[in-house]
Write a protein that holds these residues in place. Sequence first.
Motif, short mmCIF file in Angstrom:
data_model
loop_
_atom_site.label_atom_id
_atom_site.label_comp_id
_atom_site.label_asym_id
_atom_site.label_seq_id
_atom_site.Cartn_x
_atom_site.Cartn_y
_atom_site.Cartn_z
N THR A 1 0.73 -1.32 0.06
CA THR A 1 -0.06 -0.20 0.00
C THR A 1 0.84 1.25 0.17
O THR A 1 0.34 2.26 -0.08
CB THR A 1 -1.03 0.25 1.05
N ARG A 2 2.18 1.20 0.30
CA ARG A 2 3.07 2.51 0.47
C ARG A 2 4.14 2.20 -0.74
O ARG A 2 5.02 3.03 -0.83
CB ARG A 2 3.79 2.55 1.66
N GLY A 3 3.70 1.53 -1.67
CA GLY A 3 4.87 1.69 -3.10
C GLY A 3 6.00 1.10 -2.88
O GLY A 3 6.94 1.44 -3.40
N VAL A 4 6.10 0.30 -1.82
CA VAL A 4 7.57 -0.44 -1.65
C VAL A 4 7.70 -1.61 -2.22
O VAL A 4 6.79 -2.48 -1.95
CB VAL A 4 7.90 -0.48 -0.28
N ALA A 5 8.50 -1.97 -3.18
CA ALA A 5 8.61 -3.22 -3.73
C ALA A 5 9.14 -4.32 -2.61
O ALA A 5 9.87 -4.11 -1.99
CB ALA A 5 9.87 -3.12 -4.85
N VAL A 6 8.41 -5.67 -3.08
CA VAL A 6 8.91 -6.50 -1.91
C VAL A 6 10.11 -7.36 -2.14
O VAL A 6 10.47 -8.23 -1.55
CB VAL A 6 7.70 -7.75 -1.98
N ASP A 7 10.95 -6.89 -3.31
CA ASP A 7 12.24 -7.39 -3.14
C ASP A 7 13.19 -6.06 -2.95
O ASP A 7 14.40 -6.44 -3.13
CB ASP A 7 12.51 -8.00 -4.53
N ASP A 8 12.98 -5.17 -2.44
CA ASP A 8 13.95 -3.97 -2.04
C ASP A 8 14.25 -4.02 -0.29
O ASP A 8 13.68 -3.55 0.18
CB ASP A 8 13.10 -2.62 -2.26
N GLY A 9 15.13 -4.93 -0.27
CA GLY A 9 15.58 -4.98 1.11
C GLY A 9 15.72 -3.87 1.96
O GLY A 9 15.10 -3.86 3.10
#
Length: 246
Positions: A65-73
């Motif tokens: 919901t906050r536009g953070v990629a799920v592979d951006d550690g």
Amino acid sequence: MWPAGACSLLKQQGIPMMQQAPVIAIDGPTASGKGTVAALVAEALGWHLLDSGAIYRVLAWAALTRGVAVDDGPALCRLAAALDIRFLPGSRVMLDGGEVTEDLRREETGNAASRLASLPDVREALLQRQRDFRQAPGLVADGRDMASVVFPDAFLKIFLTASVEARAERRYKQLIDKGMSANIERLSADLRERDARDMSRAVAPLKQAEDALLLDTTARSIEQAVQFVLMHATQRLHHPGESRQV
Ligand code: DC
């Protein structure tokens, strides 16, 4: 329903030999019933409950919901450090003051959680939050790495599983009961994909700890599973060393 006297024994006699609050670790694959079993065991004992999957799901929902990629550690670790997560009675979850209980149950949230959970830094960032749940009189914790990583000194470790078909069937019924649409083949395929990812990741993969008891619920009811856990908990606490066999 519970083994005679088990709950009152555990509640009344306390846990004399343990320095820290005792932990029962219940690990297993998606939709194996471990969450339900853990909640009922915690309730029967009057202990705290940690649904560690919910913590991964909260982070996933926040990322989605906050536009953070799920592979951006790095971004996920920053997000994890800032989240205000609260667990309320009835398995309700609040994130930064808003209720997200239903959002966490979405398939997209679970899939995103499984993806970000494969990042070692993200797991590290969520470790202390999970350990903070360890409080007197005791904790029942469910997840994938409760026995191997988060609480390796748990006095009882259970690996709870069921066939993919049984798990897909249970998930299907849950969705239909909620008035949602579901496709059993799609659910089975998703479960297989999620199992494969959770079991093959490099860090804290889903697997049965060497000292965990295997509990296959394909042909067992939830009640029988709860009874199994309570019986072994009672034995371990009051006759340490005697209940290594299932
Ligand atoms: O138990 P669950 O389905 O709510 O968990 C969602 C995802 O979170 C799961 O696919 C893998 C991850 N997870 C994990 O890696 N370690 C945990 N202890 C709990 C969950």
